[in-house]
Each structure stands twice: as C-alpha cells, then as structure tokens.
Design a protein around this motif. Structure first.
Motif, PDB file in Angstrom:
ATOM      1  N   GLU A  35      12.616  -3.239  -0.632  1.00  0.00           N
ATOM      2  CA  GLU A  35      13.333  -3.849   0.481  1.00  0.00           C
ATOM      3  C   GLU A  35      14.086  -5.025  -0.147  1.00  0.00           C
ATOM      4  N   MET A  36      15.385  -4.893  -0.231  1.00  0.00           N
ATOM      5  CA  MET A  36      16.199  -5.870  -0.957  1.00  0.00           C
ATOM      6  C   MET A  36      16.761  -6.942  -0.021  1.00  0.00           C
ATOM      7  N   HIS A  37      16.678  -8.200  -0.466  1.00  0.00           N
ATOM      8  CA  HIS A  37      17.250  -9.331   0.257  1.00  0.00           C
ATOM      9  C   HIS A  37      18.149 -10.082  -0.721  1.00  0.00           C
ATOM     10  N   PHE A  38      19.441 -10.042  -0.467  1.00  0.00           N
ATOM     11  CA  PHE A  38      20.400 -10.700  -1.350  1.00  0.00           C
ATOM     12  C   PHE A  38      20.866 -12.007  -0.723  1.00  0.00           C
ATOM     13  N   GLU A  39      21.024 -13.027  -1.571  1.00  0.00           N
ATOM     14  CA  GLU A  39      21.454 -14.340  -1.106  1.00  0.00           C
ATOM     15  C   GLU A  39      22.410 -14.928  -2.134  1.00  0.00           C
ATOM     16  N   VAL A  40      23.406 -15.649  -1.658  1.00  0.00           N
ATOM     17  CA  VAL A  40      24.341 -16.328  -2.544  1.00  0.00           C
ATOM     18  C   VAL A  40      23.964 -17.804  -2.591  1.00  0.00           C
ATOM     19  N   ARG A  67       0.833  -1.207   0.000  1.00  0.00           N
ATOM     20  CA  ARG A  67       0.000   0.000   0.000  1.00  0.00           C
ATOM     21  C   ARG A  67       0.869   1.260   0.000  1.00  0.00           C
ATOM     22  N   LYS A  68       2.029   1.176   0.642  1.00  0.00           N
ATOM     23  CA  LYS A  68       2.949   2.315   0.704  1.00  0.00           C
ATOM     24  C   LYS A  68       3.863   2.376  -0.524  1.00  0.00           C
ATOM     25  N   GLY A  69       3.740   1.411  -1.425  1.00  0.00           N
ATOM     26  CA  GLY A  69       4.580   1.386  -2.613  1.00  0.00           C
ATOM     27  C   GLY A  69       5.956   0.777  -2.366  1.00  0.00           C
ATOM     28  N   ILE A  70       6.054  -0.046  -1.316  1.00  0.00           N
ATOM     29  CA  ILE A  70       7.319  -0.699  -0.989  1.00  0.00           C
ATOM     30  C   ILE A  70       7.231  -2.159  -1.411  1.00  0.00           C
ATOM     31  N   GLY A  71       8.127  -2.559  -2.281  1.00  0.00           N
ATOM     32  CA  GLY A  71       8.181  -3.953  -2.714  1.00  0.00           C
ATOM     33  C   GLY A  71       9.262  -4.700  -1.953  1.00  0.00           C
ATOM     34  N   ILE A  72       9.154  -6.016  -1.959  1.00  0.00           N
ATOM     35  CA  ILE A  72      10.158  -6.851  -1.313  1.00  0.00           C
ATOM     36  C   ILE A  72      10.758  -7.740  -2.395  1.00  0.00           C
ATOM     37  N   ALA A  73      12.052  -7.577  -2.617  1.00  0.00           N
ATOM     38  CA  ALA A  73      12.736  -8.322  -3.673  1.00  0.00           C
ATOM     39  C   ALA A  73      13.755  -9.278  -3.065  1.00  0.00           C
ATOM     40  N   TYR A  74      13.729 -10.515  -3.545  1.00  0.00           N
ATOM     41  CA  TYR A  74      14.695 -11.525  -3.141  1.00  0.00           C
ATOM     42  C   TYR A  74      15.574 -11.818  -4.348  1.00  0.00           C
ATOM     43  N   VAL A  75      16.869 -11.604  -4.186  1.00  0.00           N
ATOM     44  CA  VAL A  75      17.814 -11.744  -5.293  1.00  0.00           C
ATOM     45  C   VAL A  75      18.837 -12.807  -4.931  1.00  0.00           C
ATOM     46  N   LYS A  76      18.968 -13.830  -5.803  1.00  0.00           N
ATOM     47  CA  LYS A  76      19.965 -14.880  -5.604  1.00  0.00           C
ATOM     48  C   LYS A  76      20.988 -14.786  -6.723  1.00  0.00           C
ATOM     49  N   ARG A  83      12.981 -12.633  -7.236  1.00  0.00           N
ATOM     50  CA  ARG A  83      11.572 -12.891  -6.906  1.00  0.00           C
ATOM     51  C   ARG A  83      11.008 -11.663  -6.207  1.00  0.00           C
ATOM     52  N   ILE A  84       9.915 -11.161  -6.764  1.00  0.00           N
ATOM     53  CA  ILE A  84       9.160 -10.075  -6.142  1.00  0.00           C
ATOM     54  C   ILE A  84       7.708 -10.545  -6.108  1.00  0.00           C
ATOM     55  N   GLY A  85       7.221 -10.789  -4.903  1.00  0.00           N
ATOM     56  CA  GLY A  85       5.860 -11.325  -4.779  1.00  0.00           C
ATOM     57  C   GLY A  85       5.792 -12.694  -5.423  1.00  0.00           C
ATOM     58  N   ASP A  86       4.839 -12.878  -6.330  1.00  0.00           N
ATOM     59  CA  ASP A  86       4.704 -14.171  -6.995  1.00  0.00           C
ATOM     60  C   ASP A  86       5.365 -14.191  -8.373  1.00  0.00           C
ATOM     61  N   ARG A  87       6.090 -13.130  -8.706  1.00  0.00           N
ATOM     62  CA  ARG A  87       6.800 -13.066  -9.989  1.00  0.00           C
ATOM     63  C   ARG A  87       8.258 -13.478  -9.789  1.00  0.00           C
ATOM     64  N   VAL A  88       8.742 -14.333 -10.693  1.00  0.00           N
ATOM     65  CA  VAL A  88      10.116 -14.805 -10.618  1.00  0.00           C
ATOM     66  C   VAL A  88      10.765 -14.638 -11.986  1.00  0.00           C
ATOM     67  N   VAL A  89      11.956 -14.071 -11.979  1.00  0.00           N
ATOM     68  CA  VAL A  89      12.774 -13.989 -13.187  1.00  0.00           C
ATOM     69  C   VAL A  89      14.010 -14.826 -12.904  1.00  0.00           C
ATOM     70  N   LYS A 119      18.202  -0.368  -8.678  1.00  0.00           N
ATOM     71  CA  LYS A 119      17.793   0.716  -9.569  1.00  0.00           C
ATOM     72  C   LYS A 119      17.011   0.166 -10.760  1.00  0.00           C
ATOM     73  N   ARG A 120      17.504  -0.925 -11.342  1.00  0.00           N
ATOM     74  CA  ARG A 120      16.841  -1.526 -12.500  1.00  0.00           C
ATOM     75  C   ARG A 120      15.457  -2.069 -12.111  1.00  0.00           C
ATOM     76  N   LEU A 121      15.359  -2.670 -10.955  1.00  0.00           N
ATOM     77  CA  LEU A 121      14.064  -3.185 -10.496  1.00  0.00           C
ATOM     78  C   LEU A 121      13.074  -2.049 -10.253  1.00  0.00           C
ATOM     79  N   LEU A 122      13.542  -0.955  -9.698  1.00  0.00           N
ATOM     80  CA  LEU A 122      12.658   0.194  -9.478  1.00  0.00           C
ATOM     81  C   LEU A 122      12.168   0.765 -10.810  1.00  0.00           C
ATOM     82  N   GLU A 123      13.037   0.728 -11.822  1.00  0.00           N
ATOM     83  CA  GLU A 123      12.650   1.232 -13.143  1.00  0.00           C
ATOM     84  C   GLU A 123      11.609   0.340 -13.816  1.00  0.00           C
ATOM     85  N   THR A 124      11.637  -0.959 -13.524  1.00  0.00           N
ATOM     86  CA  THR A 124      10.762  -1.905 -14.215  1.00  0.00           C
ATOM     87  C   THR A 124       9.541  -2.330 -13.406  1.00  0.00           C
TER      88      THR A 124
END
Length: 182
Positions: free
Chosen positions: A139-144, A103-112, A155-161, A127-132
């Motif tokens: 809110e970024m979560h990075f994992e190796v 609702r506040k326009g904050i997304g949660i992104a999980y990046v592997k 992964r952002i919500g139910d969308r996965v690239v 930056k690229r995710l905010l543009e697209t």
C-alpha cells in the motif's frame, strides 16, 4: 519495556479475530469505524470530555454501534472507555489494521521525494520494494517534501531508508565539523 496501549489492545483484538475466525469481518468493521471517527471529530471530543459521566458516554457508544458492529469491537471500545484509554482508540484500530495487513502479506510504504514522481517512477519504486521485501503487495503513500532537495526517503514499518540530499549534506557537515585543523 512496557507495551503501548495500542499494542496491548490491538494485539488482543488481533488474536481474538484469528481465534474466532472473524479476521475479515473484524477488519472490515474496524476500517469502517476508523472512517466514521475521522469524519466525526465531535464524537472524540464528546467521549473525552471530563464533565460527561462514564455511563452517559457508554450509552452514546452503545447507541451508535450496538447492533451495527460485532460485540467484540463494541466490547473493545467500551473497555477502552472504562479504562480511560478511549483517546487511544484510533491507534488501537491502526495497530489491528496493520497486523491484519502484515498477516496477508501487505506492507505499507511511505515514500517522500523532493519532486512529484511520475506514474512510471512510482511503479518502479513499488516494484523495487516488492523485490527487496517479503511482502506480496504494498500500500503505497507518496509525499512531496521539497526540504529533501533531492533523493528519496522510504519508510516501511520501523525501517527507514534515507537517501536524500538533505541527509547527505547534514552527514557531510558533521564529518567536516569533526575534522581537526592543524
């Protein structure tokens, strides 16, 4: 399709927060409760123990939370206890938090990635995710994950690239398997 327990109760709390104009306060409370629950795993065991009567569990909840958090959130926890869904409480709280952030326009992104990203690389990904996306912030979560071999999975919500080498090799293997040899 039936709604999940966390969706039913989380949505109810979300709508109540908006209706009573308490969204900021309830979000703060819910985040604090999640933190307390994560640090006190024994409480979850106690609340889910089949040998402890419901009225004693209710007394424990009231003893811990009454007067410290709003009646709405206390009521939610007591309702989950009464309906025998207390073990879903963390999922309900997560659902509520995610709805409030969306609702506040904050997304949660999980990046592997296969290797750790530098600060500059992380910033470029964000930056690229905010543009697209339509989000104002992320809110970024990075994992190796070395099993990816290379590339990136987002992964952002139910969308996965999935642009990982592991997935590309698996897809190539399936395609080669489908080829008929003559």
């Amino acid at each position: 399709m039936a709604k999940l327990i966390e969706e039913v109760y989380g949505e109810a709390l979300f709508e109540l927060a908006l209706e009573e104009e308490k969204s900021e306060n309830l979000l703060k409370e819910v985040c604090e409760i999640k933190q307390v629950l994560a640090q006190n795993t024994e409480l979850a065991k106690l609340m889910q123990h089949p040998g402890i009567p419901e009225n004693e569990k209710e007394a424990v909840l009231k003893g811990i939370w009454e007067g410290r958090i709003s009646r709405e959130v206390t009521g939610l926890m007591l309702l989950l206890l009464k309906k025998e869904h207390y073990r879903q409480l963390p999922l309900v709280l997560d659902y509520f938090i995610n709805k409030m952030k969306a609702r506040k326009g904050i997304g949660i992104a999980y990046v592997k990635t296969a290797v750790p990203l530098s600060r500059a690389q992380r910033e470029r990904v964000e930056k690229r995710l905010l543009e697209t996306t339509a989000y104002q912030s992320l809110e970024m979560h990075f994992e190796v994950d070395e099993a990816l071999i290379g590339g990136i999975v987002i992964r952002i919500g139910d969308r996965v690239v999935d642009n990982s080498i592991k997935t590309r090799l698996e897809n190539l293997g399936r395609q080669l398997y489908q080829i008929k040899l003559q």
